[in-house]
Design a protein around this motif. Structure first.
Motif, PDB file in Angstrom:
ATOM      1  N   THR A   1     -27.838  56.529  20.649  1.00 32.53           N
ATOM      2  CA  THR A   1     -28.447  57.584  22.267  1.00 32.53           C
ATOM      3  C   THR A   1     -29.893  56.998  21.989  1.00 32.53           C
ATOM      4  O   THR A   1     -30.139  57.192  23.350  1.00 32.53           O
ATOM      5  N   ALA A   2     -31.115  57.074  21.000  1.00 36.02           N
ATOM      6  CA  ALA A   2     -32.371  57.210  21.483  1.00 36.02           C
ATOM      7  C   ALA A   2     -32.776  55.714  22.663  1.00 36.02           C
ATOM      8  O   ALA A   2     -33.355  55.659  23.534  1.00 36.02           O
ATOM      9  N   ALA A   3     -31.654  54.290  22.178  1.00 38.71           N
ATOM     10  CA  ALA A   3     -32.159  53.248  22.606  1.00 38.71           C
ATOM     11  C   ALA A   3     -31.302  53.613  24.197  1.00 38.71           C
ATOM     12  O   ALA A   3     -32.067  53.214  25.185  1.00 38.71           O
ATOM     13  N   GLU A   4     -30.111  54.670  25.051  1.00 36.32           N
ATOM     14  CA  GLU A   4     -29.671  54.910  25.533  1.00 36.32           C
ATOM     15  C   GLU A   4     -30.384  55.069  26.571  1.00 36.32           C
ATOM     16  O   GLU A   4     -30.863  55.181  27.860  1.00 36.32           O
ATOM     17  N   VAL A   5     -31.007  56.335  26.157  1.00 36.84           N
ATOM     18  CA  VAL A   5     -32.580  57.460  27.051  1.00 36.84           C
ATOM     19  C   VAL A   5     -33.332  56.522  27.436  1.00 36.84           C
ATOM     20  O   VAL A   5     -34.205  56.155  28.752  1.00 36.84           O
ATOM     21  N   LYS A   6     -34.397  55.303  26.601  1.00 39.46           N
ATOM     22  CA  LYS A   6     -35.290  54.785  27.019  1.00 39.46           C
ATOM     23  C   LYS A   6     -34.375  53.707  28.467  1.00 39.46           C
ATOM     24  O   LYS A   6     -35.841  53.269  29.036  1.00 39.46           O
ATOM     25  N   LEU A   7     -33.550  53.658  27.868  1.00 36.65           N
ATOM     26  CA  LEU A   7     -33.043  51.972  28.518  1.00 36.65           C
ATOM     27  C   LEU A   7     -33.140  52.988  30.040  1.00 36.65           C
ATOM     28  O   LEU A   7     -32.844  52.257  30.854  1.00 36.65           O
ATOM     29  N   LYS A   8     -32.073  53.620  30.299  1.00 38.82           N
ATOM     30  CA  LYS A   8     -32.092  54.922  31.253  1.00 38.82           C
ATOM     31  C   LYS A   8     -33.270  54.760  32.424  1.00 38.82           C
ATOM     32  O   LYS A   8     -33.432  55.017  33.510  1.00 38.82           O
ATOM     33  N   ARG A   9     -34.336  55.461  31.661  1.00 40.19           N
ATOM     34  CA  ARG A   9     -35.753  55.830  32.338  1.00 40.19           C
ATOM     35  C   ARG A   9     -36.123  54.690  32.676  1.00 40.19           C
ATOM     36  O   ARG A   9     -36.626  55.109  33.517  1.00 40.19           O
TER      37      ARG A   9
END
Length: 229
Positions: free
Chosen positions: A187-195
């Protein structure tokens, strides 16, 4: 969009960036077009290229040299919490660099309003970012449009790493590398990639498309003059 723009720079025949808009390669190398704040843009591009090169090295180190999307990377079997935490940390570091770019140059370039969050740690990155600007632009002609365009070509190529990881994580069938991630780190990786995607869309592509519009306008006027002659 970055892939399409890179193709217009690299292909001798240029390329289409929409179904109706073809950009000749010569648009990027023409003289006489006065783009604004070129030194600042060169600095931004150089630092982002450096950051993405480091991320590429980390991706290979943690996940192997193959494609993270196809599941053919060499290090899949060894991905555990340690590797996942290290990768999320690299993504977080890149987010901080993006925030610092906007904080330091966003106002002058007219981009990124509202992008930086209050908890982004921009202050702690200010000194490091300044040192990086000095390191990667030392001795370079920052006013050179050619240096700017060459830098954009490298940046668009390096940015495909983020696209590859985004596809691996966000596709309906999650790639093996990310299925090995603990749920919280995925989930953390998903948030950072979207940002990161938002940064390129709202910051980098914003000033690049503005410059391209100016270059196209100059090129069209030259073509009209050639036809009249």
């Amino acid at each position: 969009m970055m892939t399409l723009l890179a193709n217009t720079m690299n292909s001798r025949s240029g390329g289409y960036i929409t179904r109706r808009l073809h950009v000749p390669q010569g648009v990027w190398s023409q003289g006489g077009a006065k783009l604004t704040n070129v030194p600042e843009k060169v600095r931004v591009v150089e630092v982002l290229c450096s950051a993405l090169e480091e991320m590429q090295q980390s991706s290979v180190e943690f996940f192997g040299a193959g494609s993270v999307c196809s599941g053919l990377a060499l290090g899949i079997g060894s991905v555990g919490r340690k590797e996942a935490e290290a990768w999320v940390s690299k993504l977080d570091e890149f987010s901080s660099i993006c925030d610092s770019v906007v904080a330091n140059f966003g106002k002058k370039l007219g981009v990124g309003e509202g992008f930086v969050s209050k908890k982004s740690g921009v202050t702690s990155w200010g000194g490091k970012l300044t040192r990086q600007f000095d390191k990667f632009t030392n001795g370079k002609n920052l006013d050179s449009p050619a240096a700017y365009v060459a830098g954009l070509g490298r940046l668009f190529a390096h940015a495909q790493l983020l696209d590859e990881h985004s596809k691996a994580l966000l596709s309906q069938s999650v790639a093996p590398i990310y299925t090995a991630f603990p749920a919280d780190l995925r989930t953390a990786a998903e948030v950072k990639l979207k940002r990161a995607s938002e940064f390129f869309a709202s910051v980098v592509l914003t000033f690049v498309i503005r410059d391209l519009a100016q270059l196209l306008d100059k090129y069209a006027k030259k073509c009209e003059k050639w036809l009249a002659e």
